[in-house]
Design a protein around this motif. Structure first.
Motif, PDB file in Angstrom:
ATOM      1  N   TRP A   7       0.837  -1.198   0.000  1.00  0.00           N
ATOM      2  CA  TRP A   7       0.000   0.000   0.000  1.00  0.00           C
ATOM      3  C   TRP A   7       0.873   1.250   0.000  1.00  0.00           C
ATOM      4  CZ3 TRP A   7      -4.984  -0.151  -1.040  1.00  0.00           C
ATOM      5  CH2 TRP A   7      -5.655  -1.362  -0.873  1.00  0.00           C
ATOM      6  N   VAL A   8       0.595   2.145  -0.938  1.00  0.00           N
ATOM      7  CA  VAL A   8       1.309   3.426  -1.030  1.00  0.00           C
ATOM      8  C   VAL A   8       0.517   4.497  -0.297  1.00  0.00           C
ATOM      9  CG1 VAL A   8       2.289   5.151  -2.595  1.00  0.00           C
ATOM     10  CG2 VAL A   8       2.259   2.730  -3.259  1.00  0.00           C
ATOM     11  N   THR A   9      -0.798   4.499  -0.505  1.00  0.00           N
ATOM     12  CA  THR A   9      -1.723   5.362   0.227  1.00  0.00           C
ATOM     13  C   THR A   9      -2.885   4.478   0.674  1.00  0.00           C
ATOM     14  OG1 THR A   9      -3.110   5.965  -1.671  1.00  0.00           O
ATOM     15  CG2 THR A   9      -1.120   7.307  -1.297  1.00  0.00           C
ATOM     16  N   ALA A  10      -3.847   5.065   1.340  1.00  0.00           N
ATOM     17  CA  ALA A  10      -4.990   4.280   1.820  1.00  0.00           C
ATOM     18  C   ALA A  10      -5.815   3.696   0.681  1.00  0.00           C
ATOM     19  CB  ALA A  10      -5.881   5.148   2.713  1.00  0.00           C
ATOM     20  N   ASP A  11      -5.699   4.253  -0.529  1.00  0.00           N
ATOM     21  CA  ASP A  11      -6.509   3.762  -1.649  1.00  0.00           C
ATOM     22  C   ASP A  11      -5.694   3.424  -2.888  1.00  0.00           C
ATOM     23  OD1 ASP A  11      -5.797   6.298  -2.458  1.00  0.00           O
ATOM     24  OD2 ASP A  11      -7.844   6.985  -2.850  1.00  0.00           O
ATOM     25  N   LEU A  12      -4.374   3.296  -2.746  1.00  0.00           N
ATOM     26  CA  LEU A  12      -3.520   2.951  -3.886  1.00  0.00           C
ATOM     27  C   LEU A  12      -2.454   1.949  -3.454  1.00  0.00           C
ATOM     28  CD1 LEU A  12      -2.398   3.329  -6.795  1.00  0.00           C
ATOM     29  CD2 LEU A  12      -1.061   5.262  -5.896  1.00  0.00           C
ATOM     30  N   ALA A  13      -2.436   0.804  -4.148  1.00  0.00           N
ATOM     31  CA  ALA A  13      -1.413  -0.213  -3.918  1.00  0.00           C
ATOM     32  C   ALA A  13      -0.693  -0.495  -5.227  1.00  0.00           C
ATOM     33  CB  ALA A  13      -2.039  -1.504  -3.388  1.00  0.00           C
ATOM     34  N   VAL A  14       0.553  -0.927  -5.130  1.00  0.00           N
ATOM     35  CA  VAL A  14       1.307  -1.355  -6.300  1.00  0.00           C
ATOM     36  C   VAL A  14       1.873  -2.737  -6.021  1.00  0.00           C
ATOM     37  CG1 VAL A  14       1.897   0.995  -7.027  1.00  0.00           C
ATOM     38  CG2 VAL A  14       3.466  -0.253  -5.522  1.00  0.00           C
ATOM     39  N   GLY A  15       2.097  -3.511  -7.089  1.00  0.00           N
ATOM     40  CA  GLY A  15       2.632  -4.834  -6.847  1.00  0.00           C
ATOM     41  C   GLY A  15       2.835  -5.656  -8.090  1.00  0.00           C
ATOM     42  N   GLY A  16       2.936  -6.976  -7.866  1.00  0.00           N
ATOM     43  CA  GLY A  16       3.150  -7.933  -8.944  1.00  0.00           C
ATOM     44  C   GLY A  16       1.892  -8.745  -9.199  1.00  0.00           C
ATOM     45  N   ASP A  17       2.051  -9.784 -10.025  1.00  0.00           N
ATOM     46  CA  ASP A  17       0.865 -10.531 -10.454  1.00  0.00           C
ATOM     47  C   ASP A  17       0.495 -11.645  -9.478  1.00  0.00           C
ATOM     48  OD1 ASP A  17       2.930 -12.288 -11.050  1.00  0.00           O
ATOM     49  OD2 ASP A  17       2.672 -12.171 -13.219  1.00  0.00           O
ATOM     50  N   LEU A  18      -0.559 -12.342  -9.827  1.00  0.00           N
ATOM     51  CA  LEU A  18      -1.052 -13.437  -9.002  1.00  0.00           C
ATOM     52  C   LEU A  18      -0.166 -14.670  -9.165  1.00  0.00           C
ATOM     53  CD1 LEU A  18      -4.835 -13.071  -9.932  1.00  0.00           C
ATOM     54  CD2 LEU A  18      -3.784 -12.423  -7.740  1.00  0.00           C
ATOM     55  N   ALA A  19      -0.204 -15.541  -8.174  1.00  0.00           N
ATOM     56  CA  ALA A  19       0.562 -16.790  -8.239  1.00  0.00           C
ATOM     57  C   ALA A  19       0.042 -17.663  -9.381  1.00  0.00           C
ATOM     58  CB  ALA A  19       0.431 -17.531  -6.910  1.00  0.00           C
ATOM     59  N   TYR A  20       0.927 -18.503  -9.923  1.00  0.00           N
ATOM     60  CA  TYR A  20       0.525 -19.421 -10.995  1.00  0.00           C
ATOM     61  C   TYR A  20      -0.164 -20.663 -10.442  1.00  0.00           C
ATOM     62  CZ  TYR A  20       3.172 -16.520 -14.210  1.00  0.00           C
ATOM     63  OH  TYR A  20       3.618 -15.472 -14.957  1.00  0.00           O
ATOM     64  N   ASP A  21       0.148 -21.028  -9.215  1.00  0.00           N
ATOM     65  CA  ASP A  21      -0.522 -22.145  -8.563  1.00  0.00           C
ATOM     66  C   ASP A  21      -1.967 -21.754  -8.255  1.00  0.00           C
ATOM     67  OD1 ASP A  21      -0.404 -24.719  -6.796  1.00  0.00           O
ATOM     68  OD2 ASP A  21      -1.215 -23.141  -5.490  1.00  0.00           O
ATOM     69  N   ASP A  22      -2.907 -22.588  -8.679  1.00  0.00           N
ATOM     70  CA  ASP A  22      -4.324 -22.236  -8.561  1.00  0.00           C
ATOM     71  C   ASP A  22      -4.757 -21.989  -7.121  1.00  0.00           C
ATOM     72  OD1 ASP A  22      -4.658 -22.340 -11.264  1.00  0.00           O
ATOM     73  OD2 ASP A  22      -5.630 -24.300 -11.304  1.00  0.00           O
ATOM     74  N   THR A  23      -4.322 -22.836  -6.192  1.00  0.00           N
ATOM     75  CA  THR A  23      -4.729 -22.680  -4.799  1.00  0.00           C
ATOM     76  C   THR A  23      -4.216 -21.365  -4.227  1.00  0.00           C
ATOM     77  OG1 THR A  23      -4.724 -25.073  -4.505  1.00  0.00           O
ATOM     78  CG2 THR A  23      -4.654 -23.730  -2.500  1.00  0.00           C
ATOM     79  N   ALA A  24      -2.942 -21.068  -4.481  1.00  0.00           N
ATOM     80  CA  ALA A  24      -2.357 -19.814  -3.998  1.00  0.00           C
ATOM     81  C   ALA A  24      -3.016 -18.619  -4.667  1.00  0.00           C
ATOM     82  CB  ALA A  24      -0.848 -19.809  -4.256  1.00  0.00           C
ATOM     83  N   MET A  25      -3.311 -18.739  -5.960  1.00  0.00           N
ATOM     84  CA  MET A  25      -3.934 -17.633  -6.697  1.00  0.00           C
ATOM     85  C   MET A  25      -5.311 -17.310  -6.140  1.00  0.00           C
ATOM     86  SD  MET A  25      -6.419 -17.053  -9.240  1.00  0.00           S
ATOM     87  CE  MET A  25      -6.496 -18.462 -10.328  1.00  0.00           C
TER      88      MET A  25
END
Length: 200
Positions: A7-25
């Motif tokens: 989280w950068v601010t209360a309403d803005l986050a930055v990051g990477g993509d979802l996991a490739y493993d279905d359960t983790a995703m």
């Protein structure tokens, strides 16, 4: 299984993509929903999560761009992302801007959104870097150029874009490039931008 975001601010986050493993995703999707994120802004050209986010009833915009060495992100990519983030705010939502690893494209879009919200370039850069220290934010200069063009189209008095770009680059170099490798990467990027006709 934790979602790859900060989280950068209360309403803005930055990051990477979802996991490739279905359960983790699936666990990550529920975590993102539970965090209050309502709008996902995807900078990847290599993947598309439309089906996932439509199923989760999360607003999704994919403005895919590459992350190849020497790439310059076109201003229309930042323009589309900023419009989407404004829509999220109007709807009382929260935005996640992400790419594959959350190092360059997603954080650079977060930087663009902060500029649009009135933060100075150095302040916006520091906010992203403080929230996500691994972020390199390689397209900050591209986002700054796109922001200046948007301001001019709105009739705002012209800012000294070249001076802002120089100050931002000096700051980036101080923060991110203590190593020889980092300095060489920045020199290569600056040379490539000049070859493409960018002055800032």
């Amino acid at each position: 299984m934790r979602a790859n975001l900060n989280w950068v601010t209360a309403d803005l986050a930055v990051g990477g993509d979802l996991a490739y493993d279905d359960t983790a995703m699936v666990a990550q999707v529920f975590e993102i929903i539970d965090s209050g994120i309502t709008h996902v802004l995807d900078l990847r050209i290599e993947d598309d999560d439309t089906e996932i986010w439509e199923t989760a009833k999360i607003a999704y915009l994919r403005v895919g761009t590459t992350d190849a060495e020497g790439h310059v992100v076109p201003p229309e990519v930042f323009d589309a992302g900023v419009r989407f983030a404004r829509l999220a705010v109007r709807e009382g939502g929260k935005v996640l801007a992400h790419c594959h690893m959350g190092i360059n494209r997603g954080p650079s879009m977060g930087f663009a959104i902060l500029l649009d919200r009135g933060h100075s370039p150095i302040e916006a850069f520091d906010m992203i870097h403080a929230a996500r220290p691994q972020a390199f934010i390689a397209y900050a200069q591209d986002a700054l150029s796109a922001h200046a063009a948007r301001q001019q189209r709105k009739g705002a008095p012209p800012a000294n874009g070249e001076k802002q770009a120089r100050l931002l680059q000096r700051h980036i170099d101080e923060v991110l490039t203590p190593s020889t490798v980092g300095r060489i990467r920045h020199l290569m990027r600056q040379t490539h931008r000049r070859d493409l006709g960018f002055t800032a």
